[in-house]
Design an enzyme around this catalytic site. Structure first.
Site, mmCIF file in Angstrom:
data_model
loop_
_atom_site.group_PDB
_atom_site.id
_atom_site.type_symbol
_atom_site.label_atom_id
_atom_site.label_comp_id
_atom_site.label_asym_id
_atom_site.label_seq_id
_atom_site.Cartn_x
_atom_site.Cartn_y
_atom_site.Cartn_z
ATOM 1 C CD GLN A 292 -7.487 -31.718 53.538
ATOM 2 O OE1 GLN A 292 -7.687 -30.129 53.355
ATOM 3 N NE2 GLN A 292 -8.371 -32.439 54.190
ATOM 4 C CG ASN A 293 -3.107 -34.463 58.303
ATOM 5 O OD1 ASN A 293 -3.501 -33.495 58.184
ATOM 6 N ND2 ASN A 293 -3.540 -35.277 59.083
ATOM 7 C CG HIS B 35 -2.050 -30.488 51.336
ATOM 8 N ND1 HIS B 35 -3.032 -30.223 52.172
ATOM 9 C CD2 HIS B 35 -2.658 -30.028 50.192
ATOM 10 C CE1 HIS B 35 -3.947 -29.737 51.841
ATOM 11 N NE2 HIS B 35 -3.927 -29.438 50.323
ATOM 12 C CB CYS C 118 18.025 -28.401 46.079
ATOM 13 S SG CYS C 118 18.876 -27.159 45.450
ATOM 14 C CB CYS D 169 21.167 -28.132 47.849
ATOM 15 S SG CYS D 169 21.420 -29.562 46.732
ATOM 16 C CB SER E 92 -11.872 -27.107 58.754
ATOM 17 O OG SER E 92 -10.924 -26.716 57.785
ATOM 18 C CG ASN F 187 -14.690 -31.964 62.629
ATOM 19 O OD1 ASN F 187 -14.493 -31.264 63.448
ATOM 20 N ND2 ASN F 187 -14.159 -31.511 61.226
HETATM 21 N N1 APR Z 1 -10.718 -35.494 65.885
HETATM 22 C C1 APR Z 1 -11.497 -35.254 64.901
HETATM 23 N N2 APR Z 1 -11.398 -33.819 64.250
HETATM 24 C C2 APR Z 1 -10.916 -32.931 64.798
HETATM 25 C C3 APR Z 1 -10.256 -33.198 66.348
HETATM 26 C C4 APR Z 1 -10.111 -34.677 66.771
HETATM 27 N N3 APR Z 1 -9.511 -35.006 67.829
HETATM 28 N N4 APR Z 1 -9.543 -31.977 66.575
HETATM 29 C C5 APR Z 1 -10.087 -31.092 65.670
HETATM 30 N N5 APR Z 1 -10.777 -31.678 64.793
HETATM 31 C C6 APR Z 1 -11.404 -30.811 63.717
HETATM 32 C C7 APR Z 1 -11.602 -29.464 63.716
HETATM 33 O O1 APR Z 1 -12.938 -29.387 64.250
HETATM 34 C C8 APR Z 1 -11.591 -28.770 62.523
HETATM 35 O O2 APR Z 1 -12.654 -29.185 61.747
HETATM 36 O O3 APR Z 1 -10.340 -31.032 62.540
HETATM 37 C C9 APR Z 1 -10.467 -29.962 61.780
HETATM 38 C C10 APR Z 1 -9.252 -29.312 61.645
HETATM 39 O O4 APR Z 1 -9.312 -28.452 60.437
HETATM 40 P P1 APR Z 1 -8.017 -27.510 59.963
HETATM 41 O O5 APR Z 1 -7.182 -26.935 61.074
HETATM 42 O O6 APR Z 1 -8.657 -26.330 58.965
HETATM 43 O O7 APR Z 1 -7.245 -28.383 59.344
HETATM 44 P P2 APR Z 1 -7.243 -29.116 57.689
HETATM 45 O O8 APR Z 1 -8.578 -29.287 57.338
HETATM 46 O O9 APR Z 1 -6.554 -30.169 57.550
HETATM 47 O O10 APR Z 1 -6.815 -27.935 56.690
HETATM 48 C C11 APR Z 1 -6.492 -28.133 55.411
HETATM 49 O O11 APR Z 1 -5.109 -26.119 55.329
HETATM 50 O O12 APR Z 1 -3.731 -24.644 56.185
HETATM 51 C C12 APR Z 1 -3.799 -25.697 55.034
HETATM 52 O O13 APR Z 1 -2.303 -27.045 54.098
HETATM 53 C C13 APR Z 1 -2.937 -26.713 55.304
HETATM 54 O O14 APR Z 1 -3.607 -29.285 54.783
HETATM 55 C C14 APR Z 1 -4.096 -28.163 55.540
HETATM 56 C C15 APR Z 1 -5.183 -27.581 54.820
#
Ligand code: APR
Length: 247
Positions: free
Chosen positions: A102-103, A120, A128, A149, A190, A214
C-alpha cells in the site's frame, strides 16, 4: 514472542508460495511516518482535506504545498530497512513470490524485491491531469506550485488518492496472488483501508495461513490471521530469518 518467531520460521520453511501485504508500518523504521496512530500524518492533517481527489481538484496548490512537499523530502531521503531487507531474503530463498504494498515510497523495489504490486500507485512519478505525460518526481521543479506539464496541465502524484479507484491491473493481480498463496505475511498495516485489507481475507478463505507482524492488534487479529507477532518489522524479520537458518 520467541515461540511465535519459531512458529513463523517453521510455517515459512513449509510454505511453497508466500505473498506479503505491507503498509506504512514497514517504512516507519526508514523515517517515513505512518498515517494513523501516534505520530501519524492523519493526526496532523485531515486526509479528506489533503489526500482526496476532490480536495486536489478544488485546490491543487494546497495539496501540493502540504502532501507533496511533506512527502517529497522524506521519501527522497528514505532507505530500505531490515523489514524490507527481510522480505528480499525470503525472495532469495524462493519462498516469497510477490509483495502487495500500500506504500508509495518504492522501498521494496529499492531493497531488491522483483515483483511488487503498487496497490496505491507510487510517488516516484507525477502525471499530467490533461495529457497524462509522466515526470519523475525528483525532476519536477516545485518552485512553481502546482507544477505544470509542458502542455500546461497540472501535475498530480501518480498515487491513488481517496475517492479514486485502485488501478485495475494491481487489483486483479493482488486478488490472484492472494488466492494462489499458501502463506500471507501481513506486515505493518492497520488493515482498515479497503480493498487492500480484503487481500488477507481472500488468502484465508482460499486456504492460506495468515501471519501478522505489527506492534499493535488490527481488525484481522484473532479473526483472519492465524497469529500476530507483536513487534517491529525490522527486528521480527531478522529473528525469523535467523530462525529459518537453523532449520
Ligand atoms: N513495524 C511493523 N508495524 C508497524 C511499525 C513497525 N516498525 N510501526 C507501526 N506499525 C503498524 C501500526 O501499528 C499500524 O497498525 O503499522 C500500521 C500502520 O497503519 P497506517 O498508518 O494506517 O498505514 P496503512 O495500513 O498502510 O494505511 C493504509 O491508508 O492513508 C491511507 O493510502 C494510505 O496506504 C495507506 C492506507
Amino acid at each position: 514472542m520467541h515461540d511465535l518467531i519459531k512458529q513463523a520460521a517453521e510455517d515459512l520453511v513449509a510454505a511453497k508460495y508466500v505473498v506479503a501485504l505491507t503498509g506504512a508500518g514497514i517504512s516507519t523504521e526508514s523515517g517515513i511516518p505512518p498515517f494513523r496512530g501516534k505520530g501519524g500524518l492523519w493526526e496532523r492533517f485531515d486526509p479528506m482535506e489533503i489526500a482526496h481527489i476532490d480536495a486536489f481538484m478544488k485546490d491543487p496548490a494546497k495539496v501540493w504545498n502540504i502532501l507533496v512537499k511533506e512527502m517529497k523530502e522524506i521519501v527522497d531521503q528514505a532507505q530500505p530497512n531490515d523489514g524490507h531487507n527481510g522480505l528480499v531474503k525470503l525472495e532469495k530463498m524462493n519462498k516469497l513470490q510477490t509483495v502487495i504494498t500500500q506504500n508509495i515510497d518504492g522501498l521494496h523495489q529499492a531493497a531488491g524485491n522483483t515483483d511488487v504490486i503498487e496497490f496505491h500507485g507510487n510517488f516516484a512519478w507525477q502525471r499530467c491531469m490533461d495529457c497524462s505525460k509522466k515526470y519523475e518526481t525528483r525532476e519536477v521543479d516545485v518552485s512553481e506550485i502546482p507544477p505544470r506539464c509542458d502542455c500546461g496541465g497540472i501535475l498530480r502524484p501518480n498515487a491513488v488518492l481517496f475517492g479514486e479507484m485502485i488501478p485495475s491491473g494491481a487489483l486483479w493481480r493482488s486478488r490472484q496472488v492472494a488466492t494462489d498463496c499458501d502463506l500471507m505475511l501481513v506486515v505493518g498495516t492497520s488493515a482498515v483501508v479497503q480493498p487492500a485489507a480484503l487481500m488477507p481475507v481472500i488468502a484465508k478463505q482460499t486456504g492460506a495461513k495468515v501471519v501478522e507482524i505489527n506492534p499493535e492488534r488490527t481488525p484481522l487479529t484473532g479473526e483472519i490471521s492465524d497469529y500476530l507477532i507483536k513487534g517491529k518489522a525490522g527486528d521480527v524479520m531478522n529473528r525469523i530469518i535467523e530462525e529459518m537458518g537453523k532449520k
